[in-house]
Design an enzyme around this catalytic site. Structure first.
Site, short mmCIF file in Angstrom:
data_model
loop_
_atom_site.label_atom_id
_atom_site.label_comp_id
_atom_site.label_asym_id
_atom_site.label_seq_id
_atom_site.Cartn_x
_atom_site.Cartn_y
_atom_site.Cartn_z
N LYS A 135 0.82 -1.21 0.00
CA LYS A 135 0.00 0.00 0.00
C LYS A 135 0.86 1.27 0.00
O LYS A 135 0.41 2.31 -0.45
CB LYS A 135 -0.92 0.03 1.22
CG LYS A 135 -1.79 -1.21 1.40
CD LYS A 135 -3.09 -1.09 0.68
CE LYS A 135 -4.13 -2.16 0.95
NZ LYS A 135 -3.71 -3.52 1.21
C1 LIG Z 1 -4.39 -4.66 0.86
C2 LIG Z 1 -3.61 -5.92 0.89
C3 LIG Z 1 -3.91 -6.98 0.03
C4 LIG Z 1 -5.08 -6.95 -0.92
O1 LIG Z 1 -5.00 -5.88 -1.80
P1 LIG Z 1 -6.22 -5.56 -2.80
O2 LIG Z 1 -6.35 -4.09 -2.82
O3 LIG Z 1 -7.39 -6.26 -2.24
O4 LIG Z 1 -5.81 -6.08 -4.09
C5 LIG Z 1 -3.10 -8.07 0.06
N1 LIG Z 1 -2.06 -8.16 0.91
C6 LIG Z 1 -1.75 -7.19 1.77
C7 LIG Z 1 -0.61 -7.34 2.68
C8 LIG Z 1 -2.51 -6.02 1.77
O5 LIG Z 1 -2.19 -5.02 2.62
#
Ligand SMILES: *Cc1c(COP(=O)(O)O)cnc(C)c1O
Length: 463
Positions: A112
């Site tokens: 993120k």
């Molecule tokens: C947010 C997140 C995901 C999933 O991401 P999407 O936006 O649903 O594709 C997977 N793994 C981690 C560690 C995350 O923080």
């Protein structure tokens, strides 16, 4: 470059407006009116560049006149400056033709950070120029919130409120949200699950009086600028493995369909991606959709990969919009059915289109833990549970002719209990955040109730 809503009934916006707005006023999500295509020569020219320069070239066609080239280069440089790895998104090899793209070297140890650090700088630049101020409210299953608080903390023109499900995020995730001291960032512990947080966020955006009064802006994965930031590492990793001369495939641990949708955009831009494999945990609505054509909500079952404990997969709407030939009215009908009936079925034609692009698989709790152990034994690489879901599913889709890249979405130290249970070893936090457990926390529990939430937020902004 102009942006249109997936429900076809909201104002057409520029990149900057779409970024600052988040959710469209008709409840839809903004997507580019057209997808710019790169020639094979333009893709080949990305080889050997810094991550930042590749990011500039990949994203520039989407940003219109929002920033000068110089401004945009500065934004990108500041966004990735705090990463703990010079390559930003390095590849490691797991086995024959199987690679891991490590997306966890940012300040909060999850992918993120790639998007949030970038849009923090984009918001700052755009709002300063406008002499404007906004309130950012976000919902998080753990990692979005810490990334947003880290990216926006201390900026002048924003107040940030992050709703997370009380008691359902890991201790590291919670501490990353509750320990930053900046006065403009607040973590709200909601009495509910992630889908409740996401539903209250949508409610706030649909409550126009509140939305206008606090100048509400969104940074959830529905924000187009976040998707855009995530397109970049598909290009850099594919090019490192020989694209565009060679096809590659990706497996993406996902829940909200944000990260994998970025891969879809990369493919539409001309990156030769053979397969995009959706990897879900036991909360498998996306896998069931690809397997059966029925997109049906069940309850959320907490798992050891909590950032994918989702049944309402917001970004899937963007894929449906294209699969339905950009018919906003058709998408709006499906979304109404999802809200009122708890699900919908796509037509056979649409299912065939989706399967043309996406494959899918799932990993349950035992399979996830077993994969952490197996990968550790085979390679010494310690996977977080989300990445392990990806590696397990990727294993079912390996093709000797096409390299597979699995996205590693978080650092194992973010989920130490699950990792320790799998391999008997607690992964240490990187040095730069080793004192996380010693910092003092600010926890603010709030009821899962729109009126109470709005009051709490306004109380803190106008205090
Ligand atoms: C947010 C997140 C995901 C999933 O991401 P999407 O936006 O649903 O594709 C997977 N793994 C981690 C560690 C995350 O923080």
């Amino acid at each position: 470059m102009r942006y249109v809503s997936t429900r076809g009934n909201a104002p057409v916006l520029s990149f900057e407006e779409a970024m600052l707005t988040g959710l469209a006023r008709d409840g839809g999500l903004y997507v580019p009116e057209t997808i710019p295509a790169f020639t094979p020569e333009e893709i080949a020219a990305l080889a050997g560049l810094s991550y930042e320069e590749a990011a500039f070239r990949v994203m520039r066609p989407f940003t219109g006149d929002a920033f000068t080239d110089e401004e945009f280069r500065g934004i990108i440089a500041r966004a990735y400056d705090g990463f703990g790895h010079a390559a930003r998104a390095p590849l490691v090899q797991l086995g024959p033709n199987h690679f891991l793209c490590e997306l966890f070297h940012g300040p909060t140890l999850a992918f993120k950070d790639f998007a949030m650090q970038l849009i923090g700088q984009m918001f700052e630049t755009a709002l300063k120029r406008r002499g404007d101020r906004v309130t950012i409210v976000g919902a998080t299953s753990g990692d979005t919130g810490s990334a947003a608080i880290e990216a926006f903390g201390g900026l002048d023109a924003v107040d940030v409120f992050i709703m997370y499900p009380h008691g359902r995020v890991s201790e590291v995730q919670r501490r990353q949200m509750t320990t930053p001291a900046a006065a403009n960032v607040h973590a709200l512990a909601i009495e509910g699950d992630f889908d409740d947080c996401q539903a209250r966020l949508k409610d706030m955006f649909n409550h126009f009086e509140f939305r206008d009064r606090v100048r509400l802006a969104g940074v959830n994965s529905i924000n187009w600028a976040r998707v855009l930031a995530q397109v970049v590492y598909y290009f850099t990793s594919a090019v490192a493995l020989g694209a565009p001369a060679r096809k590659v495939s990706f497996t993406v641990p996902t829940g909200n369909f944000g990260d994998i949708f970025a891969g879809y955009i990369a493919k539409r831009m001309g990156l030769p991606i053979d397969r995009l494999v959706i990897a879900t945990n036991q909360n498998d609505i996306l896998h069931r959709t690809i397997a059966t054509g029925a997109h049906r909500k069940t309850g959320v079952t907490p798992s050891i990969s909590p950032s994918m404990d989702i049944q309402v997969s917001s970004n899937f709407e963007r894929a449906l919009f294209d699969a339905y030939d950009r018919d906003g009215a058709a998408v709006a009908r499906l979304m109404e059915e999802l809200a009122s009936e708890g699900g919908f079925e796509v037509s056979q034609g649409v299912l065939a289109r989706l399967r043309d692009i996406f494959a899918s698989g799932r990993a349950d709790e035992e399979e996830t833990a077993a994969q952490i152990a197996a990968t550790y034994a085979a390679t010494g690489e310690v996977l977080c549970p989300h990445s392990a879901v990806g590696v397990k599913v990727a294993g079912e889709h390996l093709d000797p002719a096409v390299p597979m890249i699995t996205l590693a979405t978080a650092h194992p130290a973010k989920f130490p209990d699950a990792v320790e249970a799998a391999i008997g070893m607690r992964p240490p936090l990187p040095k730069r955040m080793a004192d996380l457990y010693d910092r003092s926390e600010r926890v603010l529990p709030v009821a899962n109730d729109l009126a109470v939430l709005e009051e709490t937020i306004e109380g803190l902004i106008f205090a």
